[in-house]
Design a protein around this motif. Structure first.
Motif, PDB file in Angstrom:
ATOM      1  N   ASP A 159      32.274  40.985  27.964  1.00 25.18           N
ATOM      2  CA  ASP A 159      33.055  40.526  26.815  1.00 25.18           C
ATOM      3  C   ASP A 159      33.159  39.000  26.740  1.00 25.18           C
ATOM      4  OD1 ASP A 159      34.811  40.114  28.909  1.00 25.18           O
ATOM      5  OD2 ASP A 159      36.060  41.835  28.437  1.00 25.18           O
ATOM      6  N   ASP A 201      33.239  47.234  30.813  1.00 23.01           N
ATOM      7  CA  ASP A 201      34.150  46.143  30.452  1.00 23.01           C
ATOM      8  C   ASP A 201      34.957  46.533  29.201  1.00 23.01           C
ATOM      9  OD1 ASP A 201      35.148  43.660  31.110  1.00 23.01           O
ATOM     10  OD2 ASP A 201      33.514  42.511  30.190  1.00 23.01           O
ATOM     11  N   HIS A 239      40.588  44.084  35.744  1.00 23.69           N
ATOM     12  CA  HIS A 239      39.931  42.803  36.011  1.00 23.69           C
ATOM     13  C   HIS A 239      40.392  42.203  37.341  1.00 23.69           C
ATOM     14  CE1 HIS A 239      38.233  42.892  31.962  1.00 23.69           C
ATOM     15  NE2 HIS A 239      37.441  41.904  32.347  1.00 23.69           N
ATOM     16  N   HIS A 289      29.402  42.111  35.992  1.00 24.97           N
ATOM     17  CA  HIS A 289      30.850  42.045  35.747  1.00 24.97           C
ATOM     18  C   HIS A 289      31.393  43.389  35.231  1.00 24.97           C
ATOM     19  CE1 HIS A 289      34.708  40.553  34.206  1.00 24.97           C
ATOM     20  NE2 HIS A 289      34.392  41.085  33.037  1.00 24.97           N
ATOM     21  N   VAL A 312      34.233  45.840  36.716  1.00 26.00           N
ATOM     22  CA  VAL A 312      35.459  46.144  35.964  1.00 26.00           C
ATOM     23  C   VAL A 312      35.607  47.655  35.792  1.00 26.00           C
ATOM     24  CG1 VAL A 312      36.599  45.896  33.716  1.00 26.00           C
ATOM     25  CG2 VAL A 312      35.541  43.912  34.800  1.00 26.00           C
TER      26      VAL A 312
HETATM   27 ZN   LIG Z   1      35.684  41.382  31.325  1.00 22.70          ZN
END
Ligand SMILES: [Zn+2]
Length: 362
Positions: A120, A170, A253, A270, A274
């Motif tokens: 994001d 995410d 997160h 990432h 997450v």
């Molecule tokens: Zn994120």
């Protein structure tokens, strides 16, 4: 006070890369195109042609590795030395964050062109910085969101499917973190409380991922753009970004940041981190068995990692879980945006529970 921020222009569609000149010309004449060696090889010629045809004079800056203080210094020096008048990030989350540093430190506009929908970062005013060895330093903030985000869905469809799946991880977290921030009274990334707008975006984001996720994964496996993929790209890139920033982040997160302390977990995306952090958050929330089973089922169907074991840490030791939990619960962590009690012990127990639940759903 409630608050929300937006990127000024968002465009998404097949073939947008070839129209980057006409869509970016309003920001300047000489972009510093920030990319990595892969992005340069895969898209450099097309982007160069699209920009020069529109009368722009692009300069390219290549970087591989972390968004470290050293990398930030280098990209800013390049923009200054080449007298560029805007930045264009062309790549994944780290490259996009690096391109935002030109806006942060020189005040120039930044046009963000994600080549994967794995996180994001694109719409967000946050730059996540790391040491060159991959350990987490912390966020830096632009005063405003990136000026424009242009996503070519044909490029997304041809990228490895792992990226799209990570982006769904995410995106899935956005809604649950938003609800925790709302319930705890936490501030969002604009030092305000979440707007109803942002909460609605976060919820829509979750619903789109659940509704179109599996079909979008199939589309990318076939390197095809269809409506399901368009919905998921909108969820992963636009809604997840506006949602997390406008609502705030919490356990998912915070826990994922702890993973950066475990060398065996380095190199994961990432969104993959997450995704596992979200499962720990949901355990902390006290979600019931049916709810957890439904989430694990979805993770398995789309191919999201559902445990530390899936992320590459086959048998996490209590000491490793404690290291992750302690970092997640460090002072001022977003962990304290949770509306349920959190502690190192509870977080460590939640991580251990995720491993058990994941093993049971294999
Ligand atoms: Zn994120």
């Amino acid at each position: 006070m409630i608050a929300i921020g937006f990127t000024q222009i968002y465009r998404q569609g097949a073939g947008l890369l070839d129209r980057l000149g006409e869509t970016s010309a309003m920001f300047g004449r000489k972009p510093l195109v920030v990319t990595d060696s892969f992005g340069r090889a895969a898209f450099g010629a097309r982007v160069d042609a699209a920009l020069t045809t529109a009368g722009l004079s692009p300069e390219f800056f290549e970087h591989s590795g972390e968004v470290s203080p050293q990398a930030i210094e280098a990209v800013v020096a390049a923009a200054r030395d080449k007298a560029c008048d805007f930045a264009m990030g062309l790549g994944g989350g780290k490259i996009l964050d690096l391109s935002k540093a030109v806006k942060l430190l020189l005040g120039l506009p930044v046009v963000v062109v994600p080549t994967v929908a794995s996180n994001d970062a694109p719409t967000s005013r946050v730059i996540v910085t790391y040491n060159p060895d991959g350990t987490f330093i912390g966020p830096r903030f632009l005063d405003r969101n990136p000026d424009a985000v242009f996503v070519d869905t044909e490029v997304i469809a041809k990228a490895p499917v792992r990226f799209l799946i990570a982006g769904m991880g995410d995106a899935l977290a956005t809604h649950f973190e938003a609800r925790q921030c709302l319930a705890s009274g936490a501030q969002n990334f604009f030092a305000g409380r979440p707007t109803q707008t942002a909460l609605a975006l976060a919820e829509l984001c979750y619903n789109l991922v659940r509704r179109h996720g599996e079909a979008a994964v199939q589309a990318v496996r076939a390197q095809m753009v269809n409506d399901d993929l368009e919905r998921i790209v909108e969820a992963n890139v636009l809604l997840s970004g506006l949602g997390f920033e406008g609502c705030g982040v919490a356990g998912a997160h915070a826990v994922s940041q702890g993973f950066t302390l475990i060398p065996e977990l380095h190199g994961r995306l990432h969104g993959e981190e997450v995704a596992v952090g979200l499962l720990a958050q949901l355990v902390l929330e006290g979600r019931d068995q049916a709810f957890m089973a439904d989430m694990f089922g979805f993770y398995r169907r789309v191919g999201l990692p559902a445990s530390l074991a899936d992320l590459g840490l086959a048998k996490p030791t209590p000491a490793q879980l404690e290291t992750i939990a302690a970092f997640a619960c460090r002072p001022k962590s977003r962990m304290y945006n949770m509306a349920v009690p959190v502690s190192v012990e509870r977080t460590q127990a939640a991580l251990a529970r995720v491993e058990e639940l994941a093993a049971a759903t294999l």
